[in-house]
Every structure is written in structure tokens, then in C-alpha cells.
Design a protein around this motif. Structure first.
Motif, PDB file in Angstrom:
ATOM      1  N   ASN A 148      -2.210  12.112   1.632  1.00 18.93           N
ATOM      2  CA  ASN A 148      -1.405  11.500   2.413  1.00 18.93           C
ATOM      3  C   ASN A 148      -1.970  10.372   3.203  1.00 18.93           C
ATOM      4  OD1 ASN A 148       0.836  13.745   2.227  1.00 18.93           O
ATOM      5  ND2 ASN A 148      -0.731  15.131   3.558  1.00 18.93           N
ATOM      6  N   GLU A 149      -2.807   9.804   2.734  1.00 16.23           N
ATOM      7  CA  GLU A 149      -3.097   8.355   3.051  1.00 16.23           C
ATOM      8  C   GLU A 149      -2.063   7.324   2.808  1.00 16.23           C
ATOM      9  OE1 GLU A 149      -8.110   8.375   2.302  1.00 16.23           O
ATOM     10  OE2 GLU A 149      -6.814   7.552   0.785  1.00 16.23           O
ATOM     11  N   GLN A 150      -1.944   6.515   3.641  1.00 19.31           N
ATOM     12  CA  GLN A 150      -0.728   5.236   3.760  1.00 19.31           C
ATOM     13  C   GLN A 150      -1.294   4.128   3.136  1.00 19.31           C
ATOM     14  OE1 GLN A 150       2.557   5.696   4.598  1.00 19.31           O
ATOM     15  NE2 GLN A 150       1.972   7.703   4.842  1.00 19.31           N
ATOM     16  N   LYS A 159      -0.653   0.156   0.894  1.00 18.62           N
ATOM     17  CA  LYS A 159       0.640  -0.728   0.758  1.00 18.62           C
ATOM     18  C   LYS A 159       0.852  -0.595  -0.767  1.00 18.62           C
ATOM     19  CE  LYS A 159      -2.243  -3.771   2.611  1.00 18.62           C
ATOM     20  NZ  LYS A 159      -2.907  -5.186   3.086  1.00 18.62           N
ATOM     21  N   VAL A 195       5.418   0.732   2.148  1.00 17.07           N
ATOM     22  CA  VAL A 195       3.899   1.619   2.142  1.00 17.07           C
ATOM     23  C   VAL A 195       4.374   2.878   1.550  1.00 17.07           C
ATOM     24  CG1 VAL A 195       2.404   2.919   3.999  1.00 17.07           C
ATOM     25  CG2 VAL A 195       3.217   0.277   4.321  1.00 17.07           C
ATOM     26  N   ALA A 196       3.434   3.661   1.042  1.00 17.72           N
ATOM     27  CA  ALA A 196       3.650   4.990   0.402  1.00 17.72           C
ATOM     28  C   ALA A 196       2.327   5.825   0.539  1.00 17.72           C
ATOM     29  CB  ALA A 196       4.312   4.899  -0.812  1.00 17.72           C
ATOM     30  N   THR A 197       2.705   7.142   0.378  1.00 20.99           N
ATOM     31  CA  THR A 197       1.365   7.708   0.379  1.00 20.99           C
ATOM     32  C   THR A 197       0.796   7.673  -0.961  1.00 20.99           C
ATOM     33  OG1 THR A 197       2.508   9.791  -0.555  1.00 20.99           O
ATOM     34  CG2 THR A 197       2.540   9.686   1.841  1.00 20.99           C
ATOM     35  N   ALA A 246      -3.092   0.956   4.285  1.00 22.14           N
ATOM     36  CA  ALA A 246      -2.038  -0.052   4.652  1.00 22.14           C
ATOM     37  C   ALA A 246      -2.816  -0.767   5.737  1.00 22.14           C
ATOM     38  CB  ALA A 246      -0.896   0.633   4.969  1.00 22.14           C
TER      39      ALA A 246
END
Length: 206
Positions: free
Chosen positions: A3-5, A7, A18-20, A74
Motif C-alpha cells: 500500500n506504499e504510495q 509517484k 500517485v498509485a500504490t 511519493a
């Protein structure tokens, strides 16, 4: 971790949002990573230090890889990437010590795992002993050294195996020594062009 965000970028490397981490590898977005290769000198011989990825890693377990590497979140800049070195290896490094080797774009697809990386690559030239490392065992299982000339021959010529020496963490917290010969199949399957480019960039900066 999934689940880390991160870029994300389009195929022209334009920032698009931004996406996981899970989405990045499932959809196949370009994303930024930090790589640092360690070189240590013994006499007149340059040694490249490699990490052995933990068997607990979801991606590429039990394979040899870049000394320290990881995704840039991100909220992070490239300079923040030095945290990967401390987290994985327990070695304190300032960004100013690093020799920039440039940005390398590459991608790998394995089944449903799509890895499109914008790799910010650096070199650390420091004489380190194995005792200087404190490994994050869920990420890194060991550290080995290989003569840089041998590593170069493995990727630039038809050499089939190279000697590595180092140590590996056992499940009970003890360590065992490594002294063996390995081939390309025991490295993370980055594209051949990636390894060849790395060899050339390190060579001109030794």
C-alpha cells in the motif's frame, strides 16, 4: 508495503499521479527507484559488494542483487534514497558520498508482475568489512564480494561463473560463510542491457 504510495509516470516519463505499490506492478506504471552499488578496494583489486535477497521477499527471493535498492515513495526525493542503505544494510551513508551514475530506464514482465523502473543509480566507494553490515533480515539474507573484473566478464563476455565470498544469515540468527561459484541465473533477472550498462558506468568511475 503493497500500500506504499509511489509517484507514477507515463511512457514518456511524464509524472501522471500517485498509485500504490501493488497497482504499480499490476498495471505496469513507470516508477522511481534508488540503486546504490558498493565498491571496496583491497590492494590493487576492486571488489563489488552484492546483497543476497531474503527468502521472505515476494519478488526475486534468494537471488543476488544490487548492494542496496528500493522504491522511492511519493513524498521522497532521490536524495532520500540513502535511507534504503541504512534500513537494509545498517550502514550510514550521506548522499554527498555517492557518485551519480545516471538514470537507467528498464522493465521486466513476469506473469502478472510488471516492473517498469526509472532507476536513479549511484556508486559508493568505501572500504567496508563484512562486520560493518547489520542486515534487515526480512529484506537481505547476506552480503558477498566479487572481483569487479570477474563481474564485468560475466556480463560482457562468455564467462559462465564467478567466485563470490561473504556471509549469509541463518534462521536462528547465526551466520555461515559463503565461498562458491555462481552464474547469471543466480542474479535478479534485470535485462542483460542493464547489467552491461552498470558495468560500463562503474568501470569509468573506479
Amino acid at each position: 508495503m503493497e500500500n506504499e504510495q509511489l509517484k507514477v509516470f507515463d511512457d514518456n516519463k511524464n509524472h501522471i499521479g500517485v498509485a500504490t505499490r501493488e497497482e504499480v506492478h499490476r498495471i505496469g506504471y513507470w516508477h522511481e527507484v534508488f540503486h546504490c552499488w558498493f565498491v571496496s578496494k583491497e590492494g590493487d583489486t576492486d571488489y563489488l559488494l552484492l546483497q543476497l535477497r531474503s527468502e521472505m521477499k515476494k519478488d526475486y527471493p534468494n537471488l543476488f542483487d544490487i548492494t542496496a535498492a528500493g522504491h522511492l515513495l511519493a513524498s521522497e526525493t532521490v536524495q532520500d534514497g540513502v535511507r534504503e542503505i541504512k534500513e537494509e544494510l545498517g550502514v550510514n551513508v550521506s548522499f554527498n558520498e555517492l557518485v551519480p551514475l545516471g538514470v537507467i530506464n528498464y522493465h521486466e514482465t513476469k506473469g502478472n508482475f510488471i516492473d517498469k523502473e526509472i532507476a536513479n543509480v549511484f556508486l559508493l566507494k568505501r572500504n567496508l568489512a563484512f562486520e560493518d553490515f547489520t542486515l534487515q533480515d526480512e529484506e537481505v539474507a547476506g552480503i558477498v564480494k566479487v572481483k569487479f573484473k570477474d563481474f564485468a566478464d560475466l556480463w560482457l563476455s562468455d564467462r559462465e561463473a564467478i567466485n563470490i565470498k561473504g556471509f549469509k544469515l541463518n534462521k536462528d540468527g547465526t551466520t555461515c560463510l559463503i565461498d562458491e561459484y555462481i552464474g547469471r541465473d543466480q542474479f535478479v533477472s534485470h535485462p542483460l542491457s542493464f547489467y552491461q550498462t552498470i558495468v560500463q558506468k562503474i568501470r569509468v568511475n573506479l
